[in-house]
Write a protein that holds these residues in place. Structure first.
Motif, PDB file in Angstrom:
ATOM      1  N   THR A  31     -26.462 -25.687   3.679  1.00 52.32           N
ATOM      2  CA  THR A  31     -25.528 -24.714   2.959  1.00 52.32           C
ATOM      3  C   THR A  31     -25.149 -23.557   4.019  1.00 52.32           C
ATOM      4  N   ARG A  44     -22.375 -31.560   5.889  1.00 53.38           N
ATOM      5  CA  ARG A  44     -22.000 -31.747   4.850  1.00 53.38           C
ATOM      6  C   ARG A  44     -22.567 -32.989   4.185  1.00 53.38           C
ATOM      7  N   ALA A  48     -25.029 -33.526   1.094  1.00 50.00           N
ATOM      8  CA  ALA A  48     -24.968 -34.538  -0.025  1.00 50.00           C
ATOM      9  C   ALA A  48     -26.002 -35.204  -0.130  1.00 50.00           C
ATOM     10  N   GLN A  51     -28.687 -33.007  -1.936  1.00 57.61           N
ATOM     11  CA  GLN A  51     -28.388 -32.932  -3.378  1.00 57.61           C
ATOM     12  C   GLN A  51     -28.790 -33.919  -4.340  1.00 57.61           C
ATOM     13  N   GLU A  56     -29.268 -33.866  -8.062  1.00 55.37           N
ATOM     14  CA  GLU A  56     -28.068 -33.343  -8.321  1.00 55.37           C
ATOM     15  C   GLU A  56     -26.845 -34.157  -8.139  1.00 55.37           C
ATOM     16  N   LYS A  57     -26.965 -35.473  -8.735  1.00 57.60           N
ATOM     17  CA  LYS A  57     -25.924 -36.279  -8.695  1.00 57.60           C
ATOM     18  C   LYS A  57     -24.472 -36.088  -8.586  1.00 57.60           C
ATOM     19  N   LYS A  58     -23.918 -35.307  -9.282  1.00 60.85           N
ATOM     20  CA  LYS A  58     -22.607 -34.848  -9.917  1.00 60.85           C
ATOM     21  C   LYS A  58     -22.184 -34.101  -8.528  1.00 60.85           C
ATOM     22  N   ARG A  59     -23.190 -33.254  -8.074  1.00 59.43           N
ATOM     23  CA  ARG A  59     -22.687 -32.291  -7.034  1.00 59.43           C
ATOM     24  C   ARG A  59     -22.924 -33.112  -5.864  1.00 59.43           C
ATOM     25  N   ALA A  60     -23.632 -34.085  -5.537  1.00 62.39           N
ATOM     26  CA  ALA A  60     -23.775 -34.978  -4.475  1.00 62.39           C
ATOM     27  C   ALA A  60     -22.484 -35.775  -4.153  1.00 62.39           C
ATOM     28  N   ALA A  62     -19.548 -35.165  -5.577  1.00 61.27           N
ATOM     29  CA  ALA A  62     -18.419 -34.364  -5.104  1.00 61.27           C
ATOM     30  C   ALA A  62     -18.285 -34.030  -3.588  1.00 61.27           C
ATOM     31  N   THR A  63     -19.568 -33.685  -2.958  1.00 56.70           N
ATOM     32  CA  THR A  63     -19.541 -33.553  -1.862  1.00 56.70           C
ATOM     33  C   THR A  63     -19.359 -34.895  -0.955  1.00 56.70           C
ATOM     34  N   GLU A  66     -15.584 -35.122  -0.694  1.00 54.32           N
ATOM     35  CA  GLU A  66     -14.926 -34.291   0.397  1.00 54.32           C
ATOM     36  C   GLU A  66     -15.594 -34.880   1.921  1.00 54.32           C
TER      37      GLU A  66
END
Length: 231
Positions: A31, A44, A48, A51, A56-60, A62-63, A66
């Motif tokens: 980060t 990045r 991921a 995460q 933190e699967k949802k954030r992972a 999303a990353t 990206e």
């Protein structure tokens, strides 16, 4: 603010921490690195990975999305840089496969391979090829691009590429070798030893047993040598 060299060092330390399972520290370091180098695919990818490991699967995901956009939105020449498709791409593809998003992984490698169209991109092709093989993805795009990276007439780099890809996509290598064999005529046998060498490194396939097929090729060429055409 981190300079590029410092950011690289941070990524290397984060990679070591990830190997030790210290994912909270990796999350913090990645980060921080992204605050100063938002375009760092390495940082990045590590973010991921951390995460996902921390639940933190949802954030992972999303990353990872990206990351896919970053890999596919670069210029053709940039996307054909070996430095851009090493560990960051491996982490990204593995996360996609592990999270049941193999079609997305396949689309990503297909897009990257579509830009690998020149012999100078061989190192990138080799890297992506081995990732495809390692992760069990389809090799169709790999096989389609291989002939584009082989020089006419074949040079030393072409032979090294074919040797290196023999275990990854043997059928595509066989097809290239067969093309070279079909083009051989009396007086143009200079590539026969190298073709035979590459052939003998392939697993058994349409060529049959590689050693036997190599011997057959040598015999076929030998029969074409006559007193009128000793060369």
């Amino acid at each position: 603010r981190l300079h590029f060299e410092e950011a690289t060092s941070v990524n290397e330390r984060a990679t070591l921490l990830a190997a030790k399972g210290e994912h909270a520290k990796v999350l913090e370091m990645a980060t921080a690195a992204l605050r100063d180098h938002a375009d760092s695919t390495h940082a990045r990818a590590l973010l991921a990975q951390a995460q996902l490991k921390l639940g933190e699967k949802k954030r992972a995901m999303a990353t990872v999305t990206e990351l896919c956009q970053a890999f596919t939105s670069t210029t053709d020449e940039a996307s054909a840089n070996a430095d851009d498709v090493g560990q960051p791409l491996e982490i990204t593809l593995k996360l996609l496969v592990d999270c049941k998003r193999s079609p997305d992984a396949q689309r990503l490698v297909s897009t990257l391979l579509s830009r690998v169209t020149h012999p100078r991109h061989r190192s990138v092709f080799f890297c992506i090829g081995h990732l495809i093989s390692k992760l069990g993805l389809s090799k169709d795009a790999l096989a389609a691009q291989l002939p584009l990276l082989c020089s006419e007439p074949p040079d030393r780099s072409t032979w090294e590429l074919l040797k290196s890809m023999g275990d990854v996509t043997p059928l595509a290598v066989e097809a290239v070798l067969q093309k070279y064999i079909d083009e051989i005529s009396p007086g143009h046998y200079i590539h026969i030893p190298t073709i035979t060498e590459v052939m003998c490194k392939l697993p058994a396939g349409s060529f049959g047993t590689p050693a036997n097929r190599g011997l057959q090729l040598l015999r076929e060429c030998g029969r074409k040598v006559t007193p009128e055409r000793p060369d």
